[in-house]
Each structure stands twice: as structure tokens, then as C-alpha cells.
Scaffold this active site. Structure first.
Site, PDB file in Angstrom:
ATOM      1  N   GLU A 249      -5.305 -96.178  34.503  1.00 24.03           N
ATOM      2  CA  GLU A 249      -4.066 -96.043  33.729  1.00 24.03           C
ATOM      3  C   GLU A 249      -2.823 -96.001  34.616  1.00 24.03           C
ATOM      4  OE1 GLU A 249      -4.862 -93.683  30.377  1.00 24.03           O
ATOM      5  OE2 GLU A 249      -2.836 -92.824  30.297  1.00 24.03           O
TER       6      GLU A 249
ATOM      7  N   ASP B  83      -7.727 -92.947  31.409  1.00 26.30           N
ATOM      8  CA  ASP B  83      -7.973 -91.556  30.998  1.00 26.30           C
ATOM      9  C   ASP B  83      -8.857 -91.544  29.750  1.00 26.30           C
ATOM     10  OD1 ASP B  83      -6.206 -91.061  32.992  1.00 26.30           O
ATOM     11  OD2 ASP B  83      -4.609 -90.258  31.720  1.00 26.30           O
TER      12      ASP B  83
ATOM     13  N   TYR C 173       0.440 -83.129  39.097  1.00 25.59           N
ATOM     14  CA  TYR C 173       0.808 -83.900  37.909  1.00 25.59           C
ATOM     15  C   TYR C 173       1.479 -83.014  36.854  1.00 25.59           C
ATOM     16  CZ  TYR C 173       0.116 -87.561  34.392  1.00 25.59           C
ATOM     17  OH  TYR C 173       0.298 -88.531  33.459  1.00 25.59           O
TER      18      TYR C 173
END
Length: 683
Positions: free
Chosen positions: A8, A107, A314
Site C-alpha cells: 500500500e 494492509d 506511523y
DNA sequence: GCAAGGTC
């Protein structure tokens, strides 16, 4: 055999290459996109990262003209998929040409499955593959990744279809109602009025609160406080009855008060305050707003930047529980090198055992937000520094010991009346050392015991007003949206930003504008489904049903289209009234009240001094000569809101001044109003 | 110029 792995985003492509190759991989560039390359036995493997969705949904070109197409036609219009970014697609296709096997490693969630599905469909248009497989993992750890690639699955088609249903429903509802409302109120071009499954319930939430505030009628009340002293140490106590709504009662009590007070009871107790839980996106955005005073959109932008620079983990995460694999000691050891954190780290390491806190939300998508490296000296400035510091301090706080505090409660009798005093003292700083932002000031009581006499130094008689419910801060709103299931960790801040850009809301804490109020009214009256969070929760349920193959995508989208048709039917003949509602809203913005000359009083900003004041709309009469010179000064800070009331003494409008972090304040605009002399006398 | 969802 040539295998292409598609992820992704670039970060996960690199990580997967690293894990599967045991660190021995090369990097090449395809159209400036990194591709990670390695060999495994006889297999040649390339890993490429996309940039989120590669396709988006839209209507074919003939439907793009707002004026020529009846919004109703959009409901059953064809939906096409168009590339989001041509370059990403080109790079992907170039790699597809090279490969003979494809593994989707996006994901493992609904949107991820859709991204993978779109990528696979685009790949199939280039050539036929021997196999297209799916690697399912929920964390980028060596165990998870290796396991996932050992046990490759088939693509999860029904989950991808659930994602497509979400996209189509959002587009059809959003576009149809946005265009209808914009056309009906003739707000076109950049002034269009948007409607959507997430933004509209959010707006209605804010508008409802705004209405409660506007409708709130404050009541006067009085508080009776005493300043006391024991051995020279002063402290304040409140009458046991915290609010008096009848001030004559207070006058009576005041007369009875003597110069001494007797301690009836004195209790001291200790308690612990537990350290805060790790940061997920929502908690982080709330703290960034409350502590660093940054809007969620700005905080997110900075967090993404720090993440890309390798300084924090993240930032888009729901999880509030650190994974077992996180090496706390390693993080602490680099934080310790910063003199500002050295003492804090020492305190953490001096504990017998370090036990991190855990939040309520536990998932394995990503670890909670924590610092991943120390920024080079002086490389961060202003807001960046604040955000990094916040993340670092929160991380350290979650590993710190509890704060220990002491509460004291004293009951004192003065002139036969009971007064209560409260004391507070921090005994052990604990995690306050790391995260001092909400540390309460110490307000200790003097050493007292039952039967002691204290001196009365001062009697304070304070007039107050009951308060309306508070406005939402951006921080509270993000949390409320999460609670209601509106939006995602990646979109909530953007949705709020959108409402600002549309002119529906303004300020911090957030105030709904007159336009926002008008749109919310139209939504609640005529577009009920998009005015409440239930549309989202229902959609979630239906998407689960699609994923579990209990319903087809066509069934769900078809049913949604029928519902929208009935909403549009209800809107027939309402165009005029909608237009009037919106028009009235726009006109009401900045309106303060009626002028004695018949004109309208509104907030005006002086061109010369840039200061604001209240002026009359008849300042210039149509003939350009005669004028109404009525004007009133305004405080230059805070939001000015109309109350619709006029002063009982002089007839001038009464406005509410809403100042951040102060209590709202109602004043008569006339500086020479006799009521103000009266108040001076009262004091 | 429409939505919301990914990511940069």
C-alpha cells in the site's frame, strides 16, 4: 520465476523486502519510484509500494456539468474508476510486464483489500498471470510477515467489494445532495454547499450544541467565600451551599459572620494518579490541540512529516497498546541523550520494573505513536519541536510511575455557618516529570486539627452566572467523532478542516456560523439520513454483510439508491424554502440587532484602524448623503455573538462576547448605559 | 467545483 509484491505504501514495501531477504536487498528506481529487489532460491522478487488508492470513483464526463444535469440523474448514473495518479499506475504496470506472479500485500483491512483488488485488476489488463495471491498480515513484524508469505491466500474479493460499495454510496449521496443544495441555494463555484455521510452529521452535532448555547438563559447566582488564616498561612473556603440564587440570603449570612472560625473536621487522604495511555491518532490530536494549541489538520501534517523523517512512528493508528516487540530501553537510551529528557529517563529507569500503560483500544494495525529517533540538534523548529516533544514526553509518561497526591478537606464553622476548604499537594511527581502539562498547582491547607480556631481575614461575595454547555474544541470533536464511529483515524481531521473551508464553522473552540446553522437545519429537516451518525453505523453493518457474503454489493448499493430517491422525492418543491433558509443564514452572519433608525446593526471592521465596531447599515443612505451615525465600540478580542436581546436600561443591543478560556460575557453595547453606573455603585 | 478513504 519472477514475483512482484505490491504493497500500500513505500514504507511497508521496504520493510517486507528487508524481512523476506534477511536484510540483503537492493533498491532500483522505476519512474522515480523505489522498487526493492532480492533473490530467494530460484525466485527473483520485486517489491513496489503504491500510494494508497490507485483508482477513485467518478461519473462519466457528460455528468460533470452541474447546471445541465439534474442531480437526480446522478443516482442511477454509471460509475467509472479513474486513476488517482497516472505515474504510480505506470510504474506498477512496468513492473507487471516484468513479473509472472503477483502477490498483493496491502494492509489487511477493507480499504487495503480494495487497493489490492484495483492493483490486481489493472495488472490483469496488462497480461494474464499464472497466479495472483494475497499475503495477510496485521503487523510488519518478521514473524507475521514470514508466516503470511508462507501461507499465501486467495484475494478476499467480497471484502474488496464491500470497499467498492462504500465508495459508490459515498459518491452518489455526496454528489447528488451537494449539487441539489448548491443549485437550490444558488451557491455555485467555490461557494458550493457540501453534504456527506461523515461531514453532515458532524456539522449537525456542532449546530445542535450552538443552538443549546444560543437558547441558554443564564441565571445569576452568588458565592460566598472566606479568606482565612492559621499561623499566618492563608487559605480560602467556600460556604457549604455552593450557589445562592437569592442574594438576600447571603446578606443575612454575612451579618452573622464573626472574626473567628472553628475547625469542625479535618481530613487528609492520599491517592495515586495513573499515567496516561499511549497515543493513538485521536489521543494525539486531542493533546496537540489542548497542549500545543495546534489544529488537528496542522498537527497531522506535522506528524506525517516527522514520520517521513524517521523521527516518530506511523501517526495513523487506532491501537493504544504497545506491542511486545517494542524495545523501550532502546528508545529511552536515545532520548536520554537529550539534556531535556535525561532526568526523566533516569527516573523511569530507576523503577524496579517498567510497566507501560495500556489504553482501551487494542489492535495490531500499528504500534501507538512513539519517538523512533532523536532529531539532530536544532533541526526542528516551532510547531515541529512542540509535536516531537509531545510525542516523546507522552511516551516517557506511559513508562513512568504514578503520581502520588494528598487531598485535604476541612470543615470550618463561622457564625453558625459551615464552610468547606479543599487542599491539594503533590507528594511524588511520578509521570508529571515527563508530562507536566496538566499538573495542578499545589494549594495546600495549613496544618489544622479539630478544635483549632482560625482568623477570618476577608469575606468575598461573588456574583456569577450559570453557564451554557461548552462549545466543542477541535480536540473534543475528534474524540466525539471517534465515539460516534464517524470517519477514520486518517480522515477526521480533514473532515473538520473541510467544514471550516466551507464556511460552516469558525473559531476555536468551534462556533457554527449562520451559514452552518442554515445548512444543518436543511439537513435535519429534509435530508434526515445524512444528518445523523446512524447512516455510517448502518453502512458498516452492511459492509460486513457484503464481506461475509450474506448480501451482494448490488443489493446494498441498490437499496441505498432507493433510499436516496425517496429523500430526493421529499425535496421536491422545497427548493425555494431551502434557498430562503440559506439566504437568511448568510444575511444573519455578523448581525447584532436593529438600529433605532430602522437599519441593521452589524459587526464592521474599520478599514483604517483594522479595529472592529458595531455600525448601522444605514451609515450611507441610498442618496449617499444622509447617514445614521449610530455606532458602538467592541472589545477587540473574542467572538461577538448576537443575543437578540436589548438592554432594559438604554435599549441598546446586548451582545455576548465569547473569549477563549474565559467565561462568556454578556454586555450592553452602550458604553454610557446607566446600568453600568449602577453596577459600579453596587461594588 | 461534488464524498470519503487511502497515502505524500
Amino acid at each position: 520465476m519472477r514475483t512482484l509484491i505490491v504493497t500500500e505504501k513505500d514504507k511497508s514495501a521496504r520493510r517486507i523486502a528487508e524481512i523476506l531477504s534477511n536484510g540483503k536487498f537492493g533498491t532500483k528506481k522505476v519512474l522515480n519510484f523505489p522498487v526493492y529487489v532480492f533473490r530467494k532460491d530460484s525466485q527473483e522478487i520485486h517489491v513496489i509500494g503504491l500510494k494508497g488508492h490507485i483508482l477513485r470513483v467518478d461519473f462519466p464526463p457528460p455528468y460533470q456539468n452541474w447546471q445541465k444535469v439534474d442531480p437526480k440523474e446522478l443516482i442511477d448514473a454509471e460509475i467509472i474508476k479513474v486513476p488517482v495518479n497516472e505515474l504510480v499506475l505506470k510504474a506498477l504496470k512496468e513492473e507487471v510486464v516484468w513479473a509472472d506472479e503477483l502477490i498483493v500485500a496491502t494492509d489487511f483491512d477493507r480499504e487495503g483489500e480494495l487497493i489490492g483488488y484495483d492493483a490486481a485488476e489493472e495488472a490483469k489488463r496488462v497480461k494474464a498471470f499464472r497466479s495472483i495471491k494475497r499475503a495477510r498480515f496485521s503487523a510488519l513484524t518478521p514473524q507475521e510477515i514470514k508466516e503470511a508469505f508462507k501461507n499465501l491466500q486467495d484475494p478476499y474479493l467480497s471484502l474488496a467489494l464491500a470497499g467498492e460499495a462504500r465508495q459508490e454510496i459515498d459518491l452518489v449521496w455526496g454528489a447528488t445532495l451537494t449539487r441539489f443544495l448548491s443549485l437550490a441555494s444558488r451557491r455555485l463555484g467555490k461557494h458550493f454547499l457540501s453534504v456527506g455521510r461523515v461531514q453532515s452529521p458532524t456539522l449537525c452535532l456542532l449546530a445542535q450544541r450552538e443552538k443549546e448555547i444560543r437558547d441558554f438563559k443564564p441565571t445569576d447566582y452568588w458565592q460566598l467565600k472566606l479568606v482565612l488564616a492559621k499561623n499566618g498561612q492563608q487559605f480560602v473556603v467556600n460556604h457549604e451551599k455552593e450557589r445562592f440564587f437569592d442574594h438576600t440570603q447571603v446578606e443575612k449570612i454575612k451579618k452573622k459572620l464573626g472574626e473567628k472560625g472553628l475547625v469542625l473536621e479535618y481530613e487528609v487522604s492520599q491517592r495515586n494518579i495513573l499515567p496516561p495511555s499511549p497515543f493513538n491518532t485521536t489521543q494525539f490530536l486531542a493533546a496537540a490541540s489542548n497542549i500545543a494549541r495546534l489544529s488537528p489538520a496542522r498537527a497531522m501534517q506535522i506528524a506525517e512529516d516527522l514520520y517521513m523523517r524517521g523521527l516518530i512512528s506511523y501517526p495513523r493508528v487506532d491501537n493504544t497498546v504497545y506491542p511486545a516487540s517494542l524495545n523501550f530501553k532502546a528508545v529511552l537510551s536515545f532520548l536520554k541523550k537529550d539534556p531535556a529528557y535525561e532526568e526523566v529517563v533516569q527516573a523511569i529507569l530507576s523503577q524496579e520494573k517498567i510497566v507501560p500503560t495500556r489504553g482501551k483500544k487494542h489492535s495490531t494495525d500499528h504500534p501507538p505513536i512513539y519517538p523512533t529517533a532523536l532529531p539532530p540538534l536544532d533541526s526542528l523548529r516551532g510547531a515541529e519541536k512542540k509535536i516531537y516533544d509531545l510525542v516523546a514526553r507522552r511516551f516517557m509518561a506511559t513508562l513512568s510511575p504514578s503520581v502520588e497526591v494528598e487531598d485535604g478537606v476541612v470543615t470550618i464553622e463561622v457564625g453558625g455557618e459551615k464552610f468547606i476548604g479543599k487542599g491539594f499537594r503533590v507528594l511524588k511527581e511520578g509521570w508529571y516529570l515527563a508530562y507536566p502539562f496538566f499538573r495542578r498547582k499545589d494549594e495546600p491547607l495549613p496544618a489544622l486539627k479539630k478544635g483549632d480556631w482560625v482568623e477570618v481575614l476577608e469575606v468575598r461575595f461573588e456574583k456569577k452566572q450559570t453557564q451554557p454547555p461548552p462549545r466543542y474544541s477541535s480536540a473534543r470533536l475528534v474524540q466525539e467523532m471517534e465515539r460516534l464511529g464517524l470517519g477514520t483515524k486518517s480522515t477526521r481531521h480533514q473532515i473538520i478542516q473541510n467544514l471550516f473551508e466551507r464556511g460552516y464553522i469558525k473559531g476555536e473552540p468551534i462556533q457554527t456560523t449562520e451559514l452552518g446553522m442554515a445548512v444543518a437545519e436543511a439537513l435535519m429537516r429534509h435530508m434526515k439520513p445524512v444528518s445523523s451518525p446512524e447512516m455510517t453505523s448502518q453502512l458498516e453493518d452492511e459492509m460486513t454483510e457484503i464481506a461475509e457474503q450474506q448480501k451482494s454489493k448490488e443489493q446494498v448499493v441498490g437499496h441505498s439508491r432507493q433510499l436516496l430517491k425517496s429523500v430526493m422525492k421529499g425535496l421536491e418543491g422545497e427548493k425555494e424554502s431551502l434557498r430562503e433558509t440559506v439566504k437568511a443564514g448568510i444575511k444573519a452572519e455578523g448581525l447584532i440587532g436593529k438600529c433605532s433608525c430602522g437599519g441593521e446593526l452589524r459587526v464592521v471592521v474599520s478599514r483604517k484602524s483594522k479595529k472592529r465596531f458595531v455600525g448601522c447599515s444605514n451609515y450611507f443612505k441610498p442618496d449617499g448623503k444622509q447617514k445614521c451615525s449610530v455606532s458602538y465600540p467592541l472589545p477587540q478580542k473574542g467572538t461577538v455573538a448576537s443575543t437578540g436581546e436589548i438592554c432594559a436600561f438604554c435599549g441598546a443591543p446586548v451582545v455576548k462576547i465569547i473569549n477563549q478560556r474565559k467565561r462568556p460575557w454578556q454586555i450592553c453595547l452602550n458604553p454610557d448605559c446607566p446600568s453600568k453606573d449602577f453596577k459600579k455603585e453596587e461594588k
